[in-house]
Design a protein around this motif. Structure first.
Motif, PDB file in Angstrom:
ATOM      1  N   ALA A  85       0.852  -1.183   0.000  1.00 37.11           N
ATOM      2  CA  ALA A  85       0.000   0.000   0.000  1.00 37.11           C
ATOM      3  C   ALA A  85       0.896   1.244   0.000  1.00 37.11           C
ATOM      4  O   ALA A  85       2.013   1.219   0.508  1.00 37.11           O
ATOM      5  CB  ALA A  85      -0.907   0.000   1.217  1.00 37.11           C
ATOM      6  N   THR A  86       0.398   2.324  -0.578  1.00 36.31           N
ATOM      7  CA  THR A  86       1.165   3.558  -0.685  1.00 36.31           C
ATOM      8  C   THR A  86       0.463   4.670   0.068  1.00 36.31           C
ATOM      9  O   THR A  86      -0.726   4.914  -0.137  1.00 36.31           O
ATOM     10  CB  THR A  86       1.325   3.976  -2.158  1.00 36.31           C
ATOM     11  N   ASP A  87       1.204   5.350   0.940  1.00 39.12           N
ATOM     12  CA  ASP A  87       0.658   6.467   1.697  1.00 39.12           C
ATOM     13  C   ASP A  87       1.253   7.766   1.168  1.00 39.12           C
ATOM     14  O   ASP A  87       2.465   7.878   0.997  1.00 39.12           O
ATOM     15  CB  ASP A  87       0.987   6.321   3.187  1.00 39.12           C
ATOM     16  N   GLU A  89       1.648  11.276   2.261  1.00 39.03           N
ATOM     17  CA  GLU A  89       1.700  12.316   3.293  1.00 39.03           C
ATOM     18  C   GLU A  89       0.512  12.257   4.260  1.00 39.03           C
ATOM     19  O   GLU A  89       0.073  13.282   4.767  1.00 39.03           O
ATOM     20  CB  GLU A  89       1.783  13.691   2.631  1.00 39.03           C
ATOM     21  N   GLY A  90      -0.010  11.085   4.511  1.00 31.67           N
ATOM     22  CA  GLY A  90      -1.125  10.943   5.442  1.00 31.67           C
ATOM     23  C   GLY A  90      -2.442  11.480   4.924  1.00 31.67           C
ATOM     24  O   GLY A  90      -3.444  11.497   5.636  1.00 31.67           O
ATOM     25  N   ARG A  91      -2.465  11.907   3.647  1.00 27.98           N
ATOM     26  CA  ARG A  91      -3.680  12.479   3.064  1.00 27.98           C
ATOM     27  C   ARG A  91      -4.411  11.494   2.165  1.00 27.98           C
ATOM     28  O   ARG A  91      -5.624  11.609   1.959  1.00 27.98           O
ATOM     29  CB  ARG A  91      -3.342  13.733   2.265  1.00 27.98           C
ATOM     30  N   ARG A  93      -4.309   7.201   0.749  1.00 33.70           N
ATOM     31  CA  ARG A  93      -3.717   5.865   0.707  1.00 33.70           C
ATOM     32  C   ARG A  93      -4.221   5.149  -0.537  1.00 33.70           C
ATOM     33  O   ARG A  93      -5.431   5.115  -0.807  1.00 33.70           O
ATOM     34  CB  ARG A  93      -4.075   5.048   1.952  1.00 33.70           C
ATOM     35  N   ARG A  95      -4.278   1.533  -2.175  1.00 35.07           N
ATOM     36  CA  ARG A  95      -4.077   0.154  -1.724  1.00 35.07           C
ATOM     37  C   ARG A  95      -4.825  -0.825  -2.623  1.00 35.07           C
ATOM     38  O   ARG A  95      -5.692  -0.434  -3.418  1.00 35.07           O
ATOM     39  CB  ARG A  95      -4.556  -0.005  -0.271  1.00 35.07           C
ATOM     40  N   ALA A 102      -7.530   2.101   5.057  1.00 37.66           N
ATOM     41  CA  ALA A 102      -6.810   3.287   5.538  1.00 37.66           C
ATOM     42  C   ALA A 102      -7.313   3.677   6.917  1.00 37.66           C
ATOM     43  O   ALA A 102      -8.462   3.379   7.275  1.00 37.66           O
ATOM     44  CB  ALA A 102      -7.011   4.441   4.565  1.00 37.66           C
ATOM     45  N   GLU A 106      -8.400   9.284   6.632  1.00 38.41           N
ATOM     46  CA  GLU A 106      -7.500   9.309   5.472  1.00 38.41           C
ATOM     47  C   GLU A 106      -8.238   8.776   4.254  1.00 38.41           C
ATOM     48  O   GLU A 106      -8.796   7.687   4.276  1.00 38.41           O
ATOM     49  CB  GLU A 106      -6.252   8.460   5.726  1.00 38.41           C
ATOM     50  N   GLU A 108      -8.909   6.965   0.826  1.00 38.80           N
ATOM     51  CA  GLU A 108      -8.259   5.819   0.221  1.00 38.80           C
ATOM     52  C   GLU A 108      -8.835   5.524  -1.155  1.00 38.80           C
ATOM     53  O   GLU A 108      -9.988   5.845  -1.457  1.00 38.80           O
ATOM     54  CB  GLU A 108      -8.375   4.582   1.111  1.00 38.80           C
ATOM     55  N   TRP A 126       3.267   8.553  -7.404  1.00 38.40           N
ATOM     56  CA  TRP A 126       3.222   9.263  -6.117  1.00 38.40           C
ATOM     57  C   TRP A 126       3.300  10.767  -6.350  1.00 38.40           C
ATOM     58  O   TRP A 126       2.513  11.537  -5.788  1.00 38.40           O
ATOM     59  CB  TRP A 126       4.379   8.793  -5.247  1.00 38.40           C
TER      60      TRP A 126
END
Length: 274
Positions: A85-87, A89-91, A93, A95, A102, A106, A108, A126
Motif C-alpha cells: 500500500a502507498t501512503d 503524506e497521510g492524506r 492511501r 491500496r 486506511a 484518510e 483511500e 506518487w
C-alpha cells in the motif's frame, strides 16, 4: 493474458532508474526493483516485436537480462507479494483489496493493478497523485493521458473534478481501469477511452495529467497544449532529472509556462500552465 518478466541484475538504484526510463519506450507495462534485480513485465504476445531492440539496449549498458514466463493465473498472487500500500503524506492511501483499510480520516483508493501501470508505489505516480491533491481540480474537467489503472483519474474525482477522460493505448489497461473505476464508485465521472492522443482531438480540458515517458510527452506536447483551456494546468511525469530541460523547453514552445518541478527517488514531475 500471459506475461514475461525480464530480470536484469543492476549495480544500484540509479542504474535501475535509467534502465526503467529506457525500457518504458517499449511495451513493458510495469517495473519493480527487488534485491538488486530490475524486473520489467511485458505481455508475451508483444515481446517478439521488441526483443532484439531491448537486447541491443541492454548490451549498450553492459548488462544482460533473463526472460521468465509468468502465467496469467499467477499474476494476482505475484502482486500480493510485491505490491505494498502507498501512503501520500497521510492524506491519501492507495491500496489493493488485500491490504488493510486506511486509518480513519484518510482518503483511500482501492486498485487491483494486474498489469496496468499506476499502483501508487512508483515515484512518478506518487508525485502525480500528490500534485493532484494540491492542484485544485474541484469543479474542473480533466484528462488522464496514459491512464493505466485509472488511479490518477480516481484521485482527481475524489478531489472534486466533475469529469475526467482516461485515455490509454493498451486494451488490458483500459479493461483494468474500468474495473477500478467501478470498485471506487466513480464510473459515472470518468470516461475510459482506448487509443492514443488522437482520441482527444476537438476536446478541451481544464487540466491534463500525463504520466507516460519523455519521448511521448515531447511528441504529443502540441496536442496537449491545443486541448488545454486558457489557464489550464498540465502535470507531467515519467522521466528523469536529465530530461527536465527538454520537457520544459517543449512545453514553453507551445505556450505553456513552468509553474513547479518536483522530484522523488530520481524521478521528476513538471507542472506547466497555459
Amino acid at each position: 493474458m500471459d506475461f514475461v518478466a525480464l530480470n536484469i541484475p543492476v549495480a544500484d538504484e540509479a542504474q535501475a532508474e535509467i534502465l526503467t526510463a529506457e525500457l518504458a519506450d517499449f511495451p513493458f507495462e510495469s517495473f519493480e526493483t527487488d534485491s538488486g534485480v530490475l524486473k520489467a513485465y511485458v505481455p508475451q504476445e508483444r515481446l517478439a516485436d521488441c526483443k532484439s531492440e531491448v537486447d541491443a539496449l541492454l548490451a549498450r549498458y553492459g548488462v544482460s537480462g533473463r526472460y521468465i514466463s509468468i502465467e496469467s493465473q499467477n499474476w494476482n498472487a505475484l502482486w500480493e507479494q510485491h505490491f505494498p500500500a502507498t501512503d501520500i503524506e497521510g492524506r491519501l492511501r492507495i491500496r489493493a483489496p488485500f491490504h488493510d483499510p486506511a486509518p480513519a480520516g484518510e482518503t483511500e483508493i482501492v486498485v487491483m493493478p494486474k498489469m496496468s501501470f499506476g499502483t501508487g508505489q512508483h515515484a512518478t505516480t506518487w508525485l502525480m497523485a500528490r500534485a493532484v491533491l494540491d492542484l485544485g481540480v474541484a469543479g474542473r474537467r480533466g484528462l488522464d493521458m496514459g491512464s493505466g489503472t485509472g488511479v490518477l483519474s480516481i484521485v482527481a474525482v475524489r478531489c472534486g473534478a466533475v469529469h475526467v477522460d482516461a485515455v490509454d493505448i493498451d486494451d488490458w489497461a483500459d479493461a483494468n481501469c474500468r474495473e477500478n473505476l467501478a470498485a471506487n464508485g466513480v464510473e459515472e465521472s470518468v470516461e475510459p477511452m482506448l487509443g492514443d492522443v488522437a482520441r482527444i482531438a476537438g476536446r478541451s480540458y481544464d487540466f491534463i495529467l500525463a504520466n507516460i515517458n519523455r519521448n511521448i510527452l515531447l511528441r504529443d506536447m502540441k496536442a496537449y497544449s491545443a486541448a488545454l483551456l486558457p489557464g489550464g494546468d498540465l502535470l507531467m511525469s515519467g522521466f528523469l532529472e536529465a530530461d527536465v530541460p527538454a520537457v520544459v523547453a517543449a512545453a514553453e514552445a507551445e505556450g505553456l509556462h513552468r509553474v513547479a518541478i518536483a522530484s522523488r527517488d530520481g524521478w521528476m514531475m513538471v507542472h506547466v500552465r497555459k
